[in-house]
Every structure is written in C-alpha cells, then in structure tokens.
Design a protein around this motif. Structure first.
Motif, PDB file in Angstrom:
ATOM      1  N   VAL A 229       0.792  -1.165  -0.117  1.00  0.00           N
ATOM      2  CA  VAL A 229      -0.171   0.035  -0.008  1.00  0.00           C
ATOM      3  C   VAL A 229       0.882   1.346   0.049  1.00  0.00           C
ATOM      4  CG1 VAL A 229      -1.702   1.235   1.160  1.00  0.00           C
ATOM      5  CG2 VAL A 229      -1.877  -1.230   1.368  1.00  0.00           C
ATOM      6  N   ASN A 383      -9.485   4.555  -3.288  1.00  0.00           N
ATOM      7  CA  ASN A 383      -8.090   4.015  -2.949  1.00  0.00           C
ATOM      8  C   ASN A 383      -7.855   3.021  -2.166  1.00  0.00           C
ATOM      9  OD1 ASN A 383      -5.750   5.965  -4.540  1.00  0.00           O
ATOM     10  ND2 ASN A 383      -7.699   7.233  -4.425  1.00  0.00           N
ATOM     11  N   LEU A 384      -8.734   2.949  -1.010  1.00  0.00           N
ATOM     12  CA  LEU A 384      -8.467   1.684  -0.033  1.00  0.00           C
ATOM     13  C   LEU A 384      -8.921   0.574  -0.605  1.00  0.00           C
ATOM     14  CD1 LEU A 384     -10.513   3.324   2.954  1.00  0.00           C
ATOM     15  CD2 LEU A 384      -7.975   2.815   2.631  1.00  0.00           C
ATOM     16  N   ALA A 387      -5.881  -0.282  -3.095  1.00  0.00           N
ATOM     17  CA  ALA A 387      -4.851  -0.744  -1.957  1.00  0.00           C
ATOM     18  C   ALA A 387      -5.032  -2.108  -1.814  1.00  0.00           C
ATOM     19  CB  ALA A 387      -4.800   0.278  -0.868  1.00  0.00           C
ATOM     20  N   ARG A 388      -6.288  -2.602  -1.333  1.00  0.00           N
ATOM     21  CA  ARG A 388      -6.412  -3.943  -1.038  1.00  0.00           C
ATOM     22  C   ARG A 388      -6.201  -4.806  -2.247  1.00  0.00           C
ATOM     23  NH1 ARG A 388      -9.575  -6.359   2.720  1.00  0.00           N
ATOM     24  NH2 ARG A 388      -8.667  -4.672   3.945  1.00  0.00           N
ATOM     25  N   TYR A 390      -4.348  -4.065  -4.891  1.00  0.00           N
ATOM     26  CA  TYR A 390      -3.301  -4.001  -5.375  1.00  0.00           C
ATOM     27  C   TYR A 390      -2.174  -4.815  -4.427  1.00  0.00           C
ATOM     28  CZ  TYR A 390       1.198  -1.483  -6.251  1.00  0.00           C
ATOM     29  OH  TYR A 390       2.805  -1.028  -6.645  1.00  0.00           O
ATOM     30  N   LYS A 391      -2.543  -4.964  -3.162  1.00  0.00           N
ATOM     31  CA  LYS A 391      -1.640  -5.729  -2.306  1.00  0.00           C
ATOM     32  C   LYS A 391      -1.703  -6.910  -2.766  1.00  0.00           C
ATOM     33  CE  LYS A 391      -2.494  -4.872   2.032  1.00  0.00           C
ATOM     34  NZ  LYS A 391      -2.856  -4.790   3.401  1.00  0.00           N
TER      35      LYS A 391
END
Length: 417
Positions: A229, A383-384, A387-388, A390-391
């Motif tokens: 993140v 974006n949250l 980010a999840r 993306y992780k």
C-alpha cells in the motif's frame, strides 16, 4: 513513512532522469516556443516581399446592374480585384478562367432588387465565396441607399447600434454577457481538455510503471521490504511530481516563447479572460481527479503480469475518461441541462463536468461543497479498495482477467498483513 518518501523520490527521480522524459520535454518545449513565434517564422521564410497579390475576379454584368458592377470595379479596399469582363458571356469568361487569365468568375443577373449572383472557381475555398458575397452585399446596399437619396446622417441613423444591457432578475443574480460567455467557453474548453489529458497520460504512466516492475520480478524484492500500500501511494505521488515538473517546464518554454515573440496577448488573457478563482477550482479538481484515476490505474497495473497487457487492463478507465470528456464537450453548449447536473455528482465525471458547470453557469456554493465532498470521499474509498486489490495483485501472476483477477487479488489482499 520513510519508506513512502523513498518510493516517492525513487519513482520521481527514475521518471525525470529517463531519456524518454528528457527528449519528450525538449521536443515539446521547442514546439511550444516555435508555435508562440509562428508568425515571425512564417515571415522569415516568406521573403522580404510583404505585398500580397489579390485574386482576380472576372465580373460579367447584365442589364440593370451596371452601376453595381462599376462600384465593384472601383472597390480597392476589398480582398479581390474585380475586373469588368466584356469579351463575351459567362461561358467565355469561365473558359478564360480555366486558361488562368482570371482566378474566379462572378456572373450578375437581374436588377438591383432581384439580384442573382453565380460564383465560379476551381477547388474553391468555402471562405472565398463568403467574402465575395459580403462584398457584393455591401456594394448592393450602397447602390440602393444612393437610389433612395439617403444622406450620410440618415444612413448613420439606420446603422447606429442599439444599447442592449443584460441584467439579472434578482440583486444577487448574475448574467453572463456574450463576451464573458465566450471567454468562459474557451477557458473551460482548454482546462477540460487539460484535465482529460492529465488523467489519461498520468494514469497510463502509473499502470505501466507497476506492470513493468512486476514483469521484471523487481516487484517481489520491493514487496518483501516495503508495504504494497505504501508502495502504491508512493508511486502515485512520485509520478504526479514528475508530471508536474514536466508541465512546469512546458509552461516555462511557453513563457520564453512569449517573451521572444514580443506579443502582449497573454496580459490581455490574464486580465480579461482568465478567472483566477476558477483556476483554483481547476487545480483542486485536477488533483482529486488524478488521485481517483491514479488509484484505479495502479490497481489495474497490479493485475497484469506483463507490460504489454497494460493497455487492455486500462481500457475501462480510459473509456470512463473519454465518456466524461465527450459529455463535457457536449455540455459546453447546454451546461444547464439536468443530464449534465446529475452526471457532475458521479465521481469519475466530477472533475470535468463540475468545472464545466462552474465556468459556464452559476453553481450555488452549497452544491459545489456537496459535489467536492462526494469526490473526496470517493477518492478515499476507491483508493482503499484499490490498495487492497493492489496488495494481492502484485504477488499474482498469470493471464490477465479483469473479473477473476479482481476476485483473486482481493482474496490474496485479505491474507496479506
């Protein structure tokens, strides 16, 4: 936090030092400087002769419009040289034009009140005919006023302009005049296009950066030492900084070109055209739009295993940006429609459509606050989620599939600590 700034610095430095960045910035800057001085460049290569030879129009008159023809032949202020053709009819005049004796042929028939004109030319530009028509109309008005015996004072009364003021119904209302409307139109057009290009170009940079590192297996080393993140937001901010530097260098090039040209139109633009408060809103919407689209672009870049698949992954995002742009172009003429108002509340359309409405109409402050608040909340939530995904996406390899990739990345993201 130190890792975050390391990622930001590394991403920005890598982008700023790349040969692609350097050469593209140099080329664009040279083009901008050249465009700012295009008049001087054209004059330099066009030679010392500043006189432009007028195109010749052969005029064939008929009985009843001789006076009009005489006025055309003696009209020296116009854009064309009108010549009285007396060697035959309209057909012979056309043949003479085909033999390059004249550039155009104008045939006049009927009396002054029922005048008919035929204009002939090979490969004729649309504007040429319009100029001839306006000059012919001006000559006709002169002939008719002379026949009516009107003097200069009477003519002045006819053509004297009326005083027309546009005022609001209420004291707190606002009315845009035609001049201010056109100024807002071109300002909004330019900045809406800028928002679209920034979103598309910078979003592609983010996705390509992530996909390139992932395909080269560098991502595995980064993920082992830096939280994914932190890495994602570091790349978004880093590429945003490099993009800002790129834009600033182009602006500097434009100012250099402006100073070299010796012109003063920028002073007029910033004094009479540009609304500085509107520019402030434009910058805010550009930043929020970049963060919104940038988060999604980073997420999509993490879902692919090869850089070649980035364009395929970005298609949904690009389509959204294109739809917002084309709707904004349509809305320039009808900014008050309910369709535009409703779409301006949708976060992916807000940067362009809210700015469009603010530039072309009067938007209540409470509505601006609500729409921008929705956009800010959407930026945070999207974006949250990004980010999840993306992780989990950065440690996932295989053939790209949008639906299955999202599910798998979410599942892997929940397992990652």
């Amino acid at each position: 936090m130190s890792n975050f700034w390391i990622i930001v610095g590394h991403t920005a430095e890598k982008r700023l030092k790349s040969k692609t960045f350097l050469w593209s910035t140099i080329i664009i800057s040279v083009i901008v400087i050249a465009l700012m001085n295009i008049g001087t460049i054209v004059d330099t290569f066009s030679g010392d002769d500043d006189t432009v030879e007028k195109s010749t129009v052969a005029v064939v008159t008929s009985e009843g419009n001789e006076e009009l023809g005489d006025m055309l032949f003696s009209y020296e202020e116009g854009e064309f040289n009108y010549v009285n053709y007396t060697d035959g009819d309209i057909e012979s005049a056309k043949e003479a034009a085909e033999n390059n004796e004249f550039d155009y042929v104008l045939g006049l028939s009927g009396d002054i009140l029922n005048l008919e004109a035929e204009f002939f030319g090979a490969g004729m530009d649309f504007m040429v005919g319009q100029h001839v028509r306006m000059e012919l109309q001006r000559m006709k008005e002169t002939v008719v006023t002379n026949e009516l015996g009107l003097n200069q004072e009477e003519l002045a009364k006819i053509y004297y302009p009326i005083t027309f003021n546009e005022l609001p119904l209420s004291e707190n209302g606002e009315v845009k005049t035609e001049e201010s409307h056109m100024q807002s139109y071109w300002m909004v057009y330019g900045l809406v296009f800028a928002i679209y290009m920034i979103i598309i170009l910078f979003g592609s940079m983010i996705a390509t950066e992530v996909a390139t590192e992932k395909s080269s297996r560098v991502m595995e080393l980064i993920v082992s030492s830096v939280n994914p993140v932190t890495q994602m937001f570091g790349k978004i901010i880093g590429i945003g900084i490099s993009g800002l530097v790129n834009l600033l260098l182009i602006v500097v090039a434009a100012l250099v070109g402006y100073k070299i040209s010796g012109a003063d139109y920028l002073d007029t633009i910033f004094r009479d055209v540009v609304d500085l408060s509107l520019l402030g809103y434009a910058l805010l919407l550009i930043v929020l739009g970049y963060l919104l689209y940038g988060g999604v672009a980073a997420m999509l870049g993490a879902l692919v295993s090869r850089a070649e698949e980035v364009n395929q992954a970005l298609q949904p995002l690009i389509f959204l940006a294109m739809i917002a742009f084309f709707v904004a172009m349509f809305g320039l003429n009808v900014p008050d429609t309910m369709f535009i108002k409703v779409l301006s509340y949708i976060p992916f359309f807000t940067p362009q459509l809210l700015f469009l409405r603010m530039g072309m109409t009067t938007v209540p402050l409470w509505e601006i606050i609500i729409i921008i608040s929705i956009l800010i909340i959407s930026v945070i939530l999207i974006n949250l989620l990004a980010a999840r995904i993306y992780k989990g996406g950065v440690i996932m390899y295989g053939k790209f599939s949008f639906k299955d990739g999202m599910k798998q990345a979410l599942r892997l993201g929940k397992k990652e600590k």
